[in-house]
Design an enzyme around this catalytic site. Sequence first.
Site, short mmCIF file in Angstrom:
data_model
loop_
_atom_site.label_atom_id
_atom_site.label_comp_id
_atom_site.label_asym_id
_atom_site.label_seq_id
_atom_site.Cartn_x
_atom_site.Cartn_y
_atom_site.Cartn_z
N THR A 325 -5.87 11.39 6.48
CA THR A 325 -5.23 11.03 5.22
C THR A 325 -5.65 12.01 4.12
OG1 THR A 325 -5.21 8.71 5.86
CG2 THR A 325 -4.94 9.19 3.53
N GLN A 359 0.64 8.19 6.96
CA GLN A 359 -0.04 8.60 5.73
C GLN A 359 0.23 10.07 5.41
OE1 GLN A 359 -1.43 7.10 8.34
NE2 GLN A 359 -2.95 5.57 7.75
N GLN A 381 4.21 6.90 2.21
CA GLN A 381 2.95 6.18 2.33
C GLN A 381 1.81 7.02 1.74
OE1 GLN A 381 2.08 4.72 6.25
NE2 GLN A 381 0.04 4.00 5.69
N ASP A 382 0.99 6.40 0.84
CA ASP A 382 -0.21 7.06 0.30
C ASP A 382 0.10 8.25 -0.62
OD1 ASP A 382 -1.61 5.22 1.74
OD2 ASP A 382 -2.53 6.62 3.13
N ASP A 403 1.22 1.46 0.04
CA ASP A 403 -0.08 1.77 -0.58
C ASP A 403 0.00 3.06 -1.39
OD1 ASP A 403 -0.98 -0.39 0.95
OD2 ASP A 403 -1.62 0.90 2.59
N ARG A 481 -2.59 -4.74 -2.45
CA ARG A 481 -3.31 -5.46 -1.41
C ARG A 481 -4.73 -4.89 -1.35
NH1 ARG A 481 -1.16 -3.61 4.53
NH2 ARG A 481 -0.97 -1.39 4.15
N TRP A 483 -7.58 -3.13 -0.01
CA TRP A 483 -7.99 -2.23 1.07
C TRP A 483 -9.42 -2.53 1.48
CZ3 TRP A 483 -8.98 3.73 0.36
CH2 TRP A 483 -9.16 4.32 1.62
#
Length: 564
Positions: A325, A359, A381-382, A403, A481, A483
Site C-alpha cells: 500500500t 489498494q 481504494q486508499d 477507505d 470505519r 481501521w
Amino acid sequence: MTMTMRSTSLFFLLSLLSLSSASHHRYHDHDHSTSNTNATPTPTSSIQQLCNAATRFPDLCVSSLSNSKQLPPNPTPLQLIYSSLSVTSETARTVQSKVNAILNSAAGDQNRTRAANNCLEVLKSSLYRISITANDALPRGNLKSARTWMSASLLHHTDCGSALKNINDTKLATETLTLVNSLINITSNALSLLFSYDHFGNNTASWIPPRTERDGFWGAVKTSGSGSGSGIAGFKGGVPANLKVDVTVSKDGSSGSYKTVQDAVNAAPNNTADGKRFVIRIKAGVYEEIVRVPLEKKNVVFLGDGIGKTVITGSLNVGQPGISTSSSATVAVLGDGFMASGLTFQNTAGADKDNQSHQAVAFKSSSDLSVIENCEFLGNQDTLFAQTLRQFYKSCRIVGNVDFVFGNAAAFFQDCQILVKPRQAGPEQEGKSYMTAHGRTDPAQATGYVFYNCLINGTEEFMKMYHGASNPEMHSNFLGRPWKEYSRTVYIQSNLQELVSTQGWLPWSDDLGLKTLYFGEFRNSGPGFTPSRRVNWSNQIPAEHVQTYSVENFIQGDQWIPSS
Ligand SMILES: *[C@@H]1O[C@H](CO)[C@@H](O)[C@H](O)[C@H]1NC(C)=O
Ligand SMILES: *[C@@H]1O[C@H](CO)[C@@H](O)[C@H](O)[C@H]1NC(C)=O
Ligand SMILES: *[C@@H]1O[C@H](CO)[C@@H](O)[C@H](O)[C@H]1NC(C)=O
Ligand SMILES: *[C@@H]1O[C@H](CO)[C@@H](O)[C@H](O)[C@H]1NC(C)=O
Ligand SMILES: *[C@@H]1O[C@H](CO)[C@@H](O)[C@H](O)[C@H]1NC(C)=O
Ligand SMILES: *[C@@H]1O[C@H](CO)[C@@H](O)[C@H](O)[C@H]1NC(C)=O
Ligand SMILES: *[C@@H]1O[C@H](CO)[C@@H](O)[C@H](O)[C@H]1NC(C)=O
Ligand SMILES: *[C@@H]1O[C@H](CO)[C@@H](O)[C@H](O)[C@H]1NC(C)=O
C-alpha cells in the site's frame, strides 16, 4: 542527590539521544550487564508510582526504567520522561542492528530484503522523531510537538513489526519480532508519560493512563474568540501567495526547467532551514511519474497551474508483485513542512476486484506541519494516505471509494469536497464505500481526522448509478470505519448529501474498536445527516467540547500555518 549530579545525568541523557545516523551501534549495550558487578537496582518509589499511575504496560515501564543507569534515585517527572525516551531510542537501535543482520543474510530473497528495508526506513524516521522530542520539543516545553512526534515514533515501530511479521521463519527474525513487540510497548509507555505530563504537569497525583473522549476525557482547550458552544470557525491561512519560485518543471524542459518533478525535488538542498522554502513551480501538463520527497528535503513546495491542469499520475497498486500500500503511492512525502497548491495527484488503478488492483495510493504524506490547498486527489481504494504527524488540507477535492482517506495522522480538512466515485461497473452490482479509515492504535496518540465545513457527495457518475439502482442500499456509503482500535474521526458543520447511509459508520471487522474508537459529528446538515439513526457507538459532540477539534487545538495550526 546534589544539583550537580542531577544536571550531569540530564546532560548524559541528552547526549545519548543526539542524533547521529552514523552511530547505529553505539548505545545498545544494556544487555551486556554482566560487566556490571552491582545487582539490578531496585526501582525507586517515584518510578513505580508514575509507571503504575500513567502507563498501559506498567511492569515493562518499571523494569525498563529501573535498568536505566542514568536516573537519580527519585527522578522528577521530566527526568523520567527523558529516560523513557532514552530507553526507547536504545531499543530501537538494537532492533536496527538486528534488522541490518537480517538484511545482510537475506541472500537475494526479495521478500526478506523488502521487509528489512521497510523496517530500516521507518526506524530512521522514528529515531529522528525521538531525537527531536528530546533535544528540541522538551527543552522548549513544547509538549504538543513532543506528543505528536512520539505518536509518529510509535506508528513507525508498529509498521516495522507489520513488515517483519511476513518473514518470521528464522530464529533471528522471530527474535527481532519479539523485540519489536516489546519496543512498541516501551514507546507506548513513553507516550503515555507524555500524555499525563501534557495534561497534568508536575501534579503527579492526577496522572492517569491515557484516556479518550470515549472514556469521557476531554483535555483543556484554548477557546479562540467565538466562545464555547458556538461551533468552530474556519482557519484563515494556507499556502502563502506570491512565493518566489526556485525551480520550474515543464513537459518540454524548456529554458532551464526540469522535465520531471523528481529531478526538481532532487535539486532541493537537504534540511532547508525553518522559515525558508524550496519552491517548485510545475507547469501545466500530465506528469506520469512516481515522486518521492525524502526526510531530508524539508519545506518543499509544489505550485501547479491548477487542478486538472498540472497532474501527477501513476498506477502502481497492491495487485502488482512487490508493491505494498505504502509503495503504491504516486507521490509520497516524508520531509516536514511540505506544501502544495494547484495540482492533481492521481492513481489510476481500479478498485474492482476483477481488475486485480485493490489498494492504490495517489498521495501519501508523513510530513509534519504540512499545508495542502486547492489540490485534487483522484483514486479508488486508499486515495489519500494521511499517514502521520500534523497536516492541514484546505479547499481540496478527494475522490475514491474504499477507505479513501486513511492513516494515523492528525489531519484537518477544511472546506473540502469528499466525493464517492463508482466502485463497480453497473448499478445492479453491489459495492459499499467508506470515506475514511483512521488507524490510531494507542489512546495516547494525538491523532485523528477532522472534516470541517466539508461537502460529502458522490461524483456525477456515482449519483447516476446510485439513483439507477433498484435498491440504493446496494451502494451504501459510510463516513468511516475503524481501521484500528482507537480510530478517531469527526465531521463538524459539514454538508452530508443523501448518499451517506443513515447508520453513518460501519464496523471494520466484528467488534474491533467499537468500544474504544471515537466517531463524532457536530451540527452537520443535509439529507445524509440523520443523527437519530446513527450506530450507537458513534456520538454527537457535546457543544462545550467542540473546540477540541479547532485548527488551533487539534494541530496547533495557529503556530505554523502561514496566515496569508
Ligand atoms: C514472497 O511473498 C510472496 C507473497 O507473500 C510469496 O508468494 C512468495 O512465495 C514469497 N517468496 C519467497 C522467496 O519467499
Ligand atoms: C509467524 O508466521 C506464521 C505464519 O505466517 C504465523 O502463523 C505466526 O503467528 C507468526 N508469528 C508471529 C510471532 O507473528
Ligand atoms: C505488549 O502489548 C501487547 C498488546 O497490547 C500485549 O499483549 C503484551 O502482553 C505486551 N507485552 C509486554 C511485555 O508488556
Ligand atoms: C515541572 O517542574 C520543572 C522543575 O522541576 C519545571 O522545569 C517544568 O517546567 C515543570 N513542568 C510543567 C509542565 O509545568
Ligand atoms: C542529503 O541527505 C542524504 C541522506 O542522508 C544524503 O545521502 C545526501 O548525500 C545528502 N545530500 C547532500 C547534498 O548533502
Ligand atoms: C474493470 O475491468 C472491466 C474489464 O476490463 C471493465 O469493464 C470495468 O469497467 C472495470 N471496472 C472499473 C471500476 O474500472
Ligand atoms: C452532489 O452531486 C450531484 C451530482 O453531481 C449534484 O447534482 C449536486 O448538486 C451535488 N450537491 C451539492 C450540494 O453540491
Ligand atoms: C447498540 O446496538 C446494538 C445492535 O444494534 C445492540 O446489540 C447493543 O446492545 C447496543 N448498545 C447499547 C449500549 O445500546
